[in-house]
Design a protein around this motif. Structure first.
Motif, PDB file in Angstrom:
ATOM      1  N   LEU A 455      59.935  42.326  55.611  1.00 35.82           N
ATOM      2  CA  LEU A 455      59.413  41.784  54.389  1.00 35.82           C
ATOM      3  C   LEU A 455      58.663  40.373  54.141  1.00 35.82           C
ATOM      4  N   HIS A 456      58.998  39.701  55.146  1.00 37.72           N
ATOM      5  CA  HIS A 456      58.061  38.327  55.242  1.00 37.72           C
ATOM      6  C   HIS A 456      56.678  38.826  55.504  1.00 37.72           C
ATOM      7  N   LEU A 457      56.504  39.568  56.405  1.00 39.89           N
ATOM      8  CA  LEU A 457      55.046  40.079  56.619  1.00 39.89           C
ATOM      9  C   LEU A 457      54.466  40.675  55.530  1.00 39.89           C
ATOM     10  N   PHE A 458      55.003  41.608  54.695  1.00 38.10           N
ATOM     11  CA  PHE A 458      54.374  42.080  53.671  1.00 38.10           C
ATOM     12  C   PHE A 458      54.240  41.093  52.422  1.00 38.10           C
ATOM     13  N   MET A 459      55.282  40.333  52.326  1.00 35.28           N
ATOM     14  CA  MET A 459      55.051  39.370  51.339  1.00 35.28           C
ATOM     15  C   MET A 459      53.823  38.194  51.874  1.00 35.28           C
ATOM     16  N   GLY A 460      53.849  37.983  53.069  1.00 31.83           N
ATOM     17  CA  GLY A 460      52.780  37.092  53.344  1.00 31.83           C
ATOM     18  C   GLY A 460      51.444  37.763  53.097  1.00 31.83           C
ATOM     19  N   GLY A 461      51.298  39.062  53.565  1.00 38.13           N
ATOM     20  CA  GLY A 461      50.034  39.595  53.335  1.00 38.13           C
ATOM     21  C   GLY A 461      49.571  39.794  51.932  1.00 38.13           C
ATOM     22  N   SER A 462      50.419  40.130  50.916  1.00 42.42           N
ATOM     23  CA  SER A 462      50.325  40.132  49.651  1.00 42.42           C
ATOM     24  C   SER A 462      49.708  38.851  49.064  1.00 42.42           C
ATOM     25  N   TYR A 463      50.378  37.814  49.444  1.00 40.70           N
ATOM     26  CA  TYR A 463      50.196  36.346  48.875  1.00 40.70           C
ATOM     27  C   TYR A 463      48.804  36.036  49.489  1.00 40.70           C
ATOM     28  N   GLY A 464      48.667  36.356  50.777  1.00 36.53           N
ATOM     29  CA  GLY A 464      47.459  35.890  51.390  1.00 36.53           C
ATOM     30  C   GLY A 464      46.197  36.477  50.595  1.00 36.53           C
ATOM     31  N   VAL A 465      46.230  37.777  50.549  1.00 35.35           N
ATOM     32  CA  VAL A 465      45.255  38.621  49.854  1.00 35.35           C
ATOM     33  C   VAL A 465      44.929  37.881  48.565  1.00 35.35           C
ATOM     34  N   ALA A 466      46.087  37.593  47.600  1.00 32.22           N
ATOM     35  CA  ALA A 466      45.565  37.147  46.325  1.00 32.22           C
ATOM     36  C   ALA A 466      45.144  35.709  46.239  1.00 32.22           C
ATOM     37  N   MET A 467      45.931  34.873  47.052  1.00 31.14           N
ATOM     38  CA  MET A 467      45.509  33.567  47.276  1.00 31.14           C
ATOM     39  C   MET A 467      43.948  33.260  47.775  1.00 31.14           C
ATOM     40  N   VAL A 468      43.715  33.832  48.963  1.00 30.47           N
ATOM     41  CA  VAL A 468      42.379  33.858  49.394  1.00 30.47           C
ATOM     42  C   VAL A 468      41.345  34.304  48.350  1.00 30.47           C
ATOM     43  N   GLY A 469      41.658  35.227  47.771  1.00 33.68           N
ATOM     44  CA  GLY A 469      40.534  35.726  46.717  1.00 33.68           C
ATOM     45  C   GLY A 469      40.260  34.559  45.495  1.00 33.68           C
ATOM     46  N   VAL A 470      41.451  33.845  45.032  1.00 28.60           N
ATOM     47  CA  VAL A 470      41.147  32.810  44.063  1.00 28.60           C
ATOM     48  C   VAL A 470      40.535  31.690  44.520  1.00 28.60           C
ATOM     49  N   LEU A 471      40.807  31.332  45.986  1.00 27.39           N
ATOM     50  CA  LEU A 471      40.465  30.397  46.518  1.00 27.39           C
ATOM     51  C   LEU A 471      38.957  30.410  46.802  1.00 27.39           C
ATOM     52  N   LEU A 472      38.432  31.753  47.106  1.00 28.34           N
ATOM     53  CA  LEU A 472      36.891  31.962  47.372  1.00 28.34           C
ATOM     54  C   LEU A 472      36.167  31.773  45.997  1.00 28.34           C
ATOM     55  N   GLU A 473      36.980  32.436  44.877  1.00 28.89           N
ATOM     56  CA  GLU A 473      36.098  32.441  43.814  1.00 28.89           C
ATOM     57  C   GLU A 473      35.858  30.851  43.261  1.00 28.89           C
ATOM     58  N   LEU A 474      37.009  30.060  43.529  1.00 31.50           N
ATOM     59  CA  LEU A 474      36.868  28.696  42.802  1.00 31.50           C
ATOM     60  C   LEU A 474      35.910  27.775  43.672  1.00 31.50           C
ATOM     61  N   ALA A 475      35.852  28.214  45.022  1.00 31.94           N
ATOM     62  CA  ALA A 475      34.848  27.446  45.845  1.00 31.94           C
ATOM     63  C   ALA A 475      33.406  27.946  45.875  1.00 31.94           C
ATOM     64  N   GLY A 476      33.235  29.095  44.880  1.00 31.24           N
ATOM     65  CA  GLY A 476      31.743  29.413  44.646  1.00 31.24           C
ATOM     66  C   GLY A 476      31.382  30.675  45.577  1.00 31.24           C
ATOM     67  N   TYR A 477      32.203  31.264  46.022  1.00 28.68           N
ATOM     68  CA  TYR A 477      32.041  32.578  46.960  1.00 28.68           C
ATOM     69  C   TYR A 477      32.054  33.431  46.264  1.00 28.68           C
ATOM     70  N   ALA A 478      31.461  34.016  45.034  1.00 32.85           N
ATOM     71  CA  ALA A 478      31.886  35.041  44.259  1.00 32.85           C
ATOM     72  C   ALA A 478      31.826  36.240  44.798  1.00 32.85           C
ATOM     73  N   LEU A 479      30.737  36.595  45.287  1.00 34.70           N
ATOM     74  CA  LEU A 479      30.509  37.941  46.014  1.00 34.70           C
ATOM     75  C   LEU A 479      31.309  38.103  47.129  1.00 34.70           C
ATOM     76  N   LEU A 480      31.589  37.274  47.887  1.00 36.30           N
ATOM     77  CA  LEU A 480      32.508  37.235  49.100  1.00 36.30           C
ATOM     78  C   LEU A 480      34.229  37.624  48.450  1.00 36.30           C
ATOM     79  N   ALA A 481      34.395  36.918  47.355  1.00 36.32           N
ATOM     80  CA  ALA A 481      35.642  37.011  46.988  1.00 36.32           C
ATOM     81  C   ALA A 481      35.844  38.653  46.540  1.00 36.32           C
ATOM     82  N   THR A 482      34.935  39.122  45.663  1.00 39.52           N
ATOM     83  CA  THR A 482      34.754  40.495  45.320  1.00 39.52           C
ATOM     84  C   THR A 482      34.862  41.291  46.554  1.00 39.52           C
ATOM     85  N   PHE A 483      34.123  40.987  47.656  1.00 38.21           N
ATOM     86  CA  PHE A 483      34.122  41.902  48.749  1.00 38.21           C
ATOM     87  C   PHE A 483      35.307  42.069  49.420  1.00 38.21           C
ATOM     88  N   TRP A 484      36.350  40.712  49.308  1.00 44.88           N
ATOM     89  CA  TRP A 484      37.470  40.569  49.841  1.00 44.88           C
ATOM     90  C   TRP A 484      38.579  41.659  49.262  1.00 44.88           C
TER      91      TRP A 484
END
Length: 859
Positions: A455-484
């Motif tokens: 359960l913790h593995l799936f939860m961490g993976g789901s949170y990781g995908v969502a949070m990394v995408g938002v952080l990439l978007e805010l950091a200015g890596y828009a294309l990288l966030a879309t690719f992610w």
């Protein structure tokens, strides 16, 4: 065939008819015989005149066409000049480092159109050159034929006016043909020059296209990891309002019929008749998909869903998506074959929407089937929530694709829309996992007890995908966030099919193991190898297919895939030898195929080819065994070649093997050679009944090193082959299965010996397995201590000899009892002495026996 060609053929036929007339128009020919040939001359002259008039008209038309082509040369030159200016403009654009990816894609589209147009012009001009060359060859043949006719007229020396008219007509026709040939050559020169110019333009555009593709690929990599200023900070309301107005305009245009009519006309202009052919091909593909869908439904109806639930689920998932899968594959194949994916915004958007719909459909159908087949009411909200987010996300992502293709990647509205989706996905994760943890705390399922890390593995993976995408978007890596996000979505689909493939293969293995446990051993030996190879091959497909799918999901291009296989083909030095991972894989595949092939070939030879051949069973076994050895030898040589052993290496290896055989492997090699001798000389064969050290047994199998003997007690004796060559073996089945067995019986003294003999012969004659020839016989062996010894000798076969002996002994005992013949048993006389020698002369007391008195007891 044109009208002029038919006319010239008629002229040629008439000319042959005239030449075939003997003594044509000679002076001594009677007038009655002259009229008919002269009529032929007149008819020939009339045909020539018609052909000359046709050639004049054709020559006049060619002159006009040539003038038109020379006038059009100016327009063609302008087109070539415009195309070259376009190539120069594209080359200048490529030199600009600040050019956006959208501008490069637009330049790519125009450049591809230029290449296609130049290729079409070259093809058309080459076809015209081919036609002109054929016409010139035909003119050359006509001129040669006319020259032959003139020479014929000269040799005939006809003084008639009609002959002179024919000669004049032939000369005129030859002049016309010469002028026509000259004009056709002018046409050919013009077409050759134009074809050369367009071909040069095509080669230049193709080279520039290759450079532009390289530049676009490089720019994509640069943009992917290029950091820009946070677009949300610099976004203005005016930009969003302007984008909204643009979207409203596009929606209004999309609701108009003229918009779609224009798009269809543009596609028709690009494709032409190929579009109709492609549409028919699409209809055929969809018809096949629906056809195979019926087959899948029929297969599902015969499947044991309880025994193979995961296989049924995978088949049902594939069945539901077949029409959509066919449409998606066809759309991608069409756009890739026509190079329209990068040039046509409409087709690119259509392909992306089809892929998005297909992937989301797989996820929705999988969750629905999971809920139907594996009921878990308490946690049904998990499937429901995920299905809702996939269904809603499908429409939201389709809108995102349309906005991206309509407004461009740098649109303010698109950035705001994407960031809203990312934040919404993060919020959904928070709500979903909080509720799931609460449910798990109340009552966790049995399979989760002790596995909370899952359960913790799936939860961490789901949170990781969502949070990394938002952080990439805010950091200015828009294309990288879309690719992610896109890569993780593809990876989930690949993981879904890998999971279904894995569970289906596991179910198949379990089913085969259960079936093999109840299958006959002979059938299992022949079919088990093929099932084993099929399962191992499918596991390899699962492994390599999963690896390739994950690479493609994360944007691996052809170069990366080629590099992956190059890595497998990289030599690994080991001493003087070089091994490759791909070679080892090939060697393993060859070994597996050799193993299965040897099994099936031996089974085919034994049960199909040699079964009714009339050959001995042992000879059949020898042929089957030698065939297996030959196939294994070929397979081993192929394996050594796949591993990288050259001829020199094999020579060294076999030399070392010879040294090893001379020292440490003498016994093994001796047994191997002995096994070959047994197979070819066949002193013993499979199925023979042999006797070794007093133990009877049947030869079951002659292997490379040893022979397996199955005793009558069902024990397996594994005996080295060399012992059969150097030792003494009694083969009761060698060349002849007949065997003579002896049964000894003793009768009491005083018995009627003639009756005994007749009774024994009668008993032997009444047994069905006793041979009539040679006849049974009875021997009066000896006078025993307690019996008269008789021996019954009968002939039977080796496989039933023990049963025959047993049956005869039962019958002898029964019949002898019925006829009063006593079967004797040993008798013993016991002499008892009383007293000692010192009292031997003392008279015995009254009533007592004297010393030395004997008592005969039958024992």
């Amino acid at each position: 065939m044109t009208a002029r060609e038919r006319m010239w053929r008629c002229v040629w036929i008439l000319w042959l008819a005239v030449l075939a007339s003997p003594g044509l128009l000679q002076a001594q020919t009677p007038p009655a015989m002259v009229s008919e040939p002269q009529d032929q001359y007149v008819e020939l002259s009339s045909s020539l005149e018609k052909a000359i008039q046709a050639e004049k008209l054709d020559l006049e038309k060619l002159g006009k066409d040539l003038e038109d082509i020379k006038k059009e040369q100016t327009a063609w030159s302008r087109e070539l000049h415009a195309a070259r200016l376009q190539l120069s403009a594209v080359a200048d654009l490529m030199s600009l480092s600040s050019l956006s990816l959208e501008d490069l894609n637009k330049a790519l589209g125009s450049l591809k159109q230029t290449v296609d147009e130049a290729a079409a012009r070259v093809k058309d001009l080459q076809e015209k050159q081919t036609q002109l060359t054929a016409q010139l060859n035909a003119l050359a043949e006509q001129r040669a034929a006319n020259q032959n006719r003139l020479e014929t007229l000269k040799t005939r020396r006809d003084d008639l006016p009609i002959a002179r008219t024919l000669a004049a007509q032939l000369k005129e026709a030859d002049d016309l043909l010469r002028q026509k040939e000259k004009r056709l050559k002018d046409f050919l020169d013009t077409y050759q020059k134009l074809a050369g110019d367009w071909n040069a333009l095509k080669e230049e555009a193709a080279a520039l296209l290759e450079r532009l593709n390289t530049r676009i690929a490089k720019r994509k990599r640069e943009d992917l990891f290029r950091r820009t200023r946070n677009p949300l900070l610099g976004m203005s309301v005016a930009e969003v309002r302007r984008d909204l107005e643009t979207v409203a305009t596009l929606i209004a245009q999309g609701l108009q019929t003229s918009f779609w009519t224009e798009r269809i006309q543009r596609l028709w202009k690009v494709g032409g008749l190929l579009s109709v052919t492609s549409l028919l091909a699409f209809v055929v593909v969809e018809w096949l998909c629906f056809r195979y869908r019926r087959l899948c439904l029929a297969l599902l109806s015969h499947q044991d869903r309880h025994g193979k639930p995961w296989f049924a689920l995978a088949l049902n998932l594939l069945n539901r998506s077949l029409p959509l899968l066919g449409a998606t594959v066809f759309a991608y194949a069409y756009t890739s074959a026509r190079d329209l994916y990068d040039t046509s915004v409409f087709l690119r958007s259509l392909c992306q929407i089809l892929v998005l719909w297909l992937l989301s459909s797989w996820g929705i159908h999988f969750l629905q089937a999971l809920k139907e087949n594996f009921r878990f009411d308490r946690f049904a909200f998990v499937v429901r929530r995920i299905r809702v987010v996939i269904s809603l996300g499908r429409w939201l992502l389709m809108a995102y694709v349309i906005l991206q293709e309509s407004l461009g990647r740098s649109s303010a509205l698109l950035l705001l829309y994407r960031f809203t989706l990312e934040v919404a996905f993060l919020a959904w994760n928070a709500v979903f996992w909080r509720e799931l943890k609460r449910k798990m705390g109340e009552a966790a399922p049995t399979w989760m007890v002790g596995r909370s890390w899952v359960l913790h593995l799936f939860m961490g993976g789901s949170y990781g995908v969502a949070m990394v995408g938002v952080l990439l978007e805010l950091a200015g890596y828009a294309l990288l966030a879309t690719f992610w996000y896109v890569s993780w979505g593809r990876s989930l689909i690949v993981g879904l099919w890998l999971f279904l493939f894995y569970k289906s293969l596991t179910e198949w293995e379990q089913t085969m193991d259960t079936a093999a446990a109840f299958a006959p051993k002979a059938e299992e030996d022949t079919k088990g190898s093929l099932r084993w190879l099929s399962v191992k091959a499918l596991w390899l497909v699962w492994l390599f297919g999963g690896t390739l799918g994950l690479l493609l999901a994360w944007g691996a291009k052809q170069a990366l895939i080629v590099a992956f296989f190059d890595l497998l083909n990289t030599p690994l030095p080991l001493g003087n030898l070089n091994f490759r991972l791909l070679g080892i894989i090939h060697a393993g595949a060859i070994l597996a195929l050799t193993h299965v092939g040897a099994r099936w070939l031996k089974h085919f030879l034994k049960n199909r080819i040699l079964r009714d051949s009339g050959l001995e069973r042992g000879l059949q076994a020898s042929i089957v065994s030698v065939t297996g050895y030959v196939l294994w030898s070929i397979g081993i040589l192929a394996v050594l070649n796949a591993l990288g052993f050259s001829g020199t290496s094999l020579t060294v290896a076999f030399g070392a093997l010879g040294v090893g055989l001379g020292f440490g492997l003498q016994n093994v090699f001796n047994n191997f050679i002995s096994g070959l001798i047994l197979l070819f000389e066949r002193p013993i064969q499979v199925g023979d009944r042999i006797e070794i050290d007093g133990t009877w047994g049947e030869v079951r199998k002659i292997n490379v090193r040893s022979t397996i003997i199955q005793t009558l007690d069902n024990a397996s004796m594994i005996i080295p082959n060399s012992e059969f060559i150097s030792g003494r073996v009694v083969n009761w089945s060698f060349k002849d299965l007949r065997i003579r067995r002896n049964i000894n019986v003793g009768v009491a003294y005083g018995s009627d010996v003639e009756q005994v003999r007749d009774t024994l012969l009668e008993i032997a004659a009444n047994h069905s397995l006793v041979h009539k020839e040679p006849k049974p016989s009875v021997l009066f062996v000896d006078f025993g201590d307690s019996a008269l010894i008789f021996r019954l000798r009968v002939w039977t076969t080796v496989p039933v000899c023990l049963q025959v002996e047993t049956d005869l002994r039962f019958a002898i005992y029964r019949v002898f009892q019925e006829r009063g013949i006593e079967i004797a048993f040993p008798q013993l006389d016991v002499h008892l002495k009383t007293g000692f020698e010192s009292t031997a002369n003392t008279p015995p007391a009254e009533g007592k026996p004297s010393e030395g008195t004997t008592m005969d007891d039958k024992a």
